[in-house]
Structure formats: C-alpha cells, structure tokens
Design a protein around this motif. Structure first.
Motif, PDB file in Angstrom:
ATOM      1  N   LYS A   1      -0.297   7.498  -9.208  1.00  0.00           N
ATOM      2  CA  LYS A   1      -1.675   7.459  -9.169  1.00  0.00           C
ATOM      3  C   LYS A   1      -1.763   6.194 -10.245  1.00  0.00           C
ATOM      4  O   LYS A   1      -3.106   5.860 -10.288  1.00  0.00           O
TER       5      LYS A   1
ATOM      6  N   SER B   1      -3.331   2.580  -9.311  1.00  0.00           N
ATOM      7  CA  SER B   1      -5.119   2.720  -9.002  1.00  0.00           C
ATOM      8  C   SER B   1      -5.902   2.050 -10.662  1.00  0.00           C
ATOM      9  O   SER B   1      -6.322   1.008 -10.207  1.00  0.00           O
TER      10      SER B   1
ATOM     11  N   GLU C   1       0.728  -1.493  -0.231  1.00  0.00           N
ATOM     12  CA  GLU C   1       0.341  -0.276   0.221  1.00  0.00           C
ATOM     13  C   GLU C   1       0.992   0.862  -0.309  1.00  0.00           C
ATOM     14  O   GLU C   1       0.528   2.223  -0.144  1.00  0.00           O
ATOM     15  N   GLU C   2       2.226   1.320   0.795  1.00  0.00           N
ATOM     16  CA  GLU C   2       2.928   2.569   0.818  1.00  0.00           C
ATOM     17  C   GLU C   2       3.093   2.737  -0.491  1.00  0.00           C
ATOM     18  O   GLU C   2       2.888   3.631  -1.197  1.00  0.00           O
TER      19      GLU C   2
ATOM     20  N   ARG D   1       1.901   1.241  -3.502  1.00  0.00           N
ATOM     21  CA  ARG D   1       0.787   2.313  -4.234  1.00  0.00           C
ATOM     22  C   ARG D   1       0.621   3.798  -4.312  1.00  0.00           C
ATOM     23  O   ARG D   1      -0.159   4.134  -4.998  1.00  0.00           O
ATOM     24  N   LYS D   2       1.007   4.484  -3.005  1.00  0.00           N
ATOM     25  CA  LYS D   2       0.097   5.752  -2.600  1.00  0.00           C
ATOM     26  C   LYS D   2       1.679   6.813  -3.227  1.00  0.00           C
ATOM     27  O   LYS D   2       1.054   8.019  -3.910  1.00  0.00           O
TER      28      LYS D   2
END
Ligand SMILES: O=c1ccn([C@@H]2O[C@H](COP(=O)(O)OP(=O)(O)O[C@H]3O[C@H](CO)[C@@H](O)[C@H](O)[C@H]3O)[C@@H](O)[C@H]2O)c(=O)[nH]1
Ligand SMILES: [Mn+2]
Length: 326
Positions: A215, A218, A208-209, A211-212
């Motif tokens: 963009k 997504s 998740e880190e 993925r942030k």
C-alpha cells in the motif's frame, strides 16, 4: 551490574609500542630536516633581491612541510590500541542491552543505485544483536519509488539472509560483498532479487503489478517532484510485532523507509537536515523504536564486521572507564 566488586573491564588499552628501527628512521629524517633549516639560514644570499626572496620563499615552504611532517609523526610516535571483551559484555548485560537505531542515508537512485543501498541496509540488519532491539531506518532524499521497491524486496530477502548469516557465521554480511566471487546462479534468491531490481530500474516507473504488492506505493501518487512532496514513512518490518519473524521463526529487526517532507523555497540542507528529521524533536525514530544509541552510515558503506555494535557498547557500557571514551 554496577557492583564494582570483582569488576572486570569491558575494554583494555594497550600500547603495542613502535619498533626501535622505525623510531631511529624517523629521528634520522628529523636530523636531516634540521640540517636543511640550518643550511637555509646560514647561506642566505646577501646580493640580488630576487635570489634573496626566492631563498626565503623556499625556506618557508620547507618549514611548512617540515611542521606538517613533524605533527604527523608526533601523533604516531606512541600508538595505542583498544581491545574489547564482548564475552564480558554478554555475561553482564545481555538481557539489558540498549535499543540501537541505525540510520542509513541515500539521496539519488542514479548515483547511489538501490541495489547498493539495500546491501548496506541488509548488512546492518544482520548485525549480531538481539533483533527486537535493533531498528534500521533508510532516509531517502531522492524520494524514489524504485528505492522503496528495493527496500520491500530487501525486507523479504532478509527473512532468508539473516538466518543464513547466523547459521554459517557469514562475513561480511552485505550479500553483494559475500557473493562477490561466486556465480549468482549458486545463490538464486539473491540473483533473482538483483535481476528484478535491475529490470525495474530500466523502466521509467514501477509497474502496476509491483505497486499492488504494498500500500506504501500509493504515497507516490501525491509526490509532485523530488523537491516538493509530503513526508513518507513506511514501516516495512515492525520489530515490535512478535509475529515479525524470519523463515527460521526468529524475530526480525525493524525496517523503516522514510523520506522527509520537502517544499520549494524551503532550504533542505542536504544530509544535515535529513539527520535532523531522524534525530531531533520531531524525530521519526522516537515514535517507533526510540533507541538511546544511534548510529549513522552513508548508503555506500556496508558493515564489514557483524560485531561492531557490541564493540562500540563495550566502550559505552564499561562501568569504570566508559565515561572517558563513550
Ligand atoms: O541531500 C542529501 C545529500 C546527501 N545525502 C547523503 O549523505 C551522504 C554523504 O553524502 P556524499 O555526497 O556521498 O558525501 P561523501 O563525501 O561521500 O561523504 C562524506 O562527507 C559528508 C559531508 O561532509 C559526510 O556527511 C559523510 O558522512 C562523509 O562520509 C550520502 O549517503 C548521501 O546519500 C543525503 O542524505 N541528502
Ligand atoms: Mn559518499
């Protein structure tokens, strides 16, 4: 340009010739081959059907191999080599060099590990060519989030790697090949990037880190499977933007990640269809860089010469003889 007065060619065709001893050696083998044919024809067995057909079979097998041998040596008899004059290309065309789009294809993050793919990509980005005229596209038929993550890391690493290559005239410009014999501790940036990609590869998903950080991740929320997903196009470095710079404040080439749309029941024709998505009428690159010169490489083939584009352009752009080759 275009003025042929005092014209100096951009390339030269030379005949290095074949040494006499090699020619003599080939000729002696040729004579020996002819003698075998004569022997087969003269001593054809007159009795025994089996012997006769075995003999004829042997004769045709030898004939086939001799023709193959003959053609191989015929094309090597008078070799030629072509030398380019890149200094003349620079003098005449440096300001008018064409835009060049490079397409790298990958299809499977397990068989073609992302670290290998980005080494190929980095070697292409580091070509000795005006960066604002160079674009590198990665076509990922494996629609892998991990490959996208590796590309994101490569876009950051390129800000150090490209000026380093230029400053120290590095060859080859694939970091893995260049650092091959050296401990990675001496090249912390590359070592760290490699470790991060390795650690992320071992997990099932990108964390998740991470993925942030972009963009573009997504897009994978809508990917059902490798054979059922929308088209993904992410511009990681936009070379059209004058603010896209390396850490020495020099412009960077464009870097684009692309995974063409795939739906079940529609054939996706492996690499050929991927190339269509890049080149043809719906050509993705035409909307971004639209370079008139295109080059395609498989992801397992890094460039081992940073001058390759300039070499190729010497053939394409020679005013008098360019049309014979390019
Ligand atoms: O669905 C696919 C399958 C493959 N590839 C890529 O196509 C390239 C070649 O595929 P590969 O299976 O590795 O074939 P090779 O035998 O290694 O490649 C040779 O043979 C291919 C097919 O004849 C040519 O396209 C290549 O240019 C040539 O290097 C690789 O970069 C793959 O990633 C795709 O982009 N999409
Ligand atoms: Mn291959």
């Amino acid at each position: 340009m275009g003025n042929n007065y005092g014209y100096l060619p951009l390339f030269e065709t030379k005949s290095p010739g074949r040494p006499f001893l090699i020619k003599l050696y080939v000729l002696t083998i040729f004579v020996a081959v002819c003698m075998i044919w004569v022997y087969r024809v003269r001593y054809l067995p007159v009795e025994g059907v089996l012997e006769r057909w075995t003999w004829i079979g042997m004769f045709f097998a030898e004939l086939w191999f001799s023709i193959y041998w003959f053609i191989t040596h015929l094309v090597r008899w008078n070799p030629i080599c072509r030398c380019t004059f890149k200094d003349r290309l620079s003098q005449r065309f440096e300001k008018d060099l064409p835009r060049v789009d490079i397409f790298v294809c990958t299809a499977d993050p397990e068989m073609e590990p992302p670290i290998m793919v980005i080494n190929t990509v980095l070697s292409m980005m580091a070509y000795d060519y005006p960066p604002e005229k160079l674009s590198v596209y990665l076509s990922d038929d494996g629609v892998s989030e991990l490959t996208f993550y590796a590309m994101l890391e490569a876009s950051r690493f390129s800000k150090y790697w490209l000026p380093f290559c230029k400053q120290f005239s590095v060859e080859p410009r694939s970091p893995e090949a260049y650092f091959h014999n050296e401990p990675l501790d001496d090249h912390k940036l590359y070592g760290d990037m490699k470790n991060w990609i390795k650690v992320t590869s071992k997990q099932d998903q990108v964390s998740e880190e991470i993925r942030k950080e972009h963009k573009g991740f997504s897009e994978w929320d809508f990917v059902s499977s490798r054979h059922d997903h929308q088209a993904i196009v992410q511009i990681l470095i936009d070379g059209r933007d004058p603010l896209a710079m390396d850490n020495e404040a020099q412009r960077l080439p464009s870097l684009v990640y692309l995974s063409r749309e795939k739906r079940p029941r529609y054939p996706h024709n492996v690499k050929a269809r991927a190339m269509n998505a890049l080149f043809s009428c719906i050509r993705v690159s035409s909307r971004i860089s639209n370079g008139p010169i295109n080059m395609n490489v498989d992801c397992d083939m890094y460039s081992n010469d940073s001058n390759s584009i300039r070499d190729a352009l010497c053939f394409f752009m020679d005013e008098e003889k360019g049309h014979e080759i390019g």
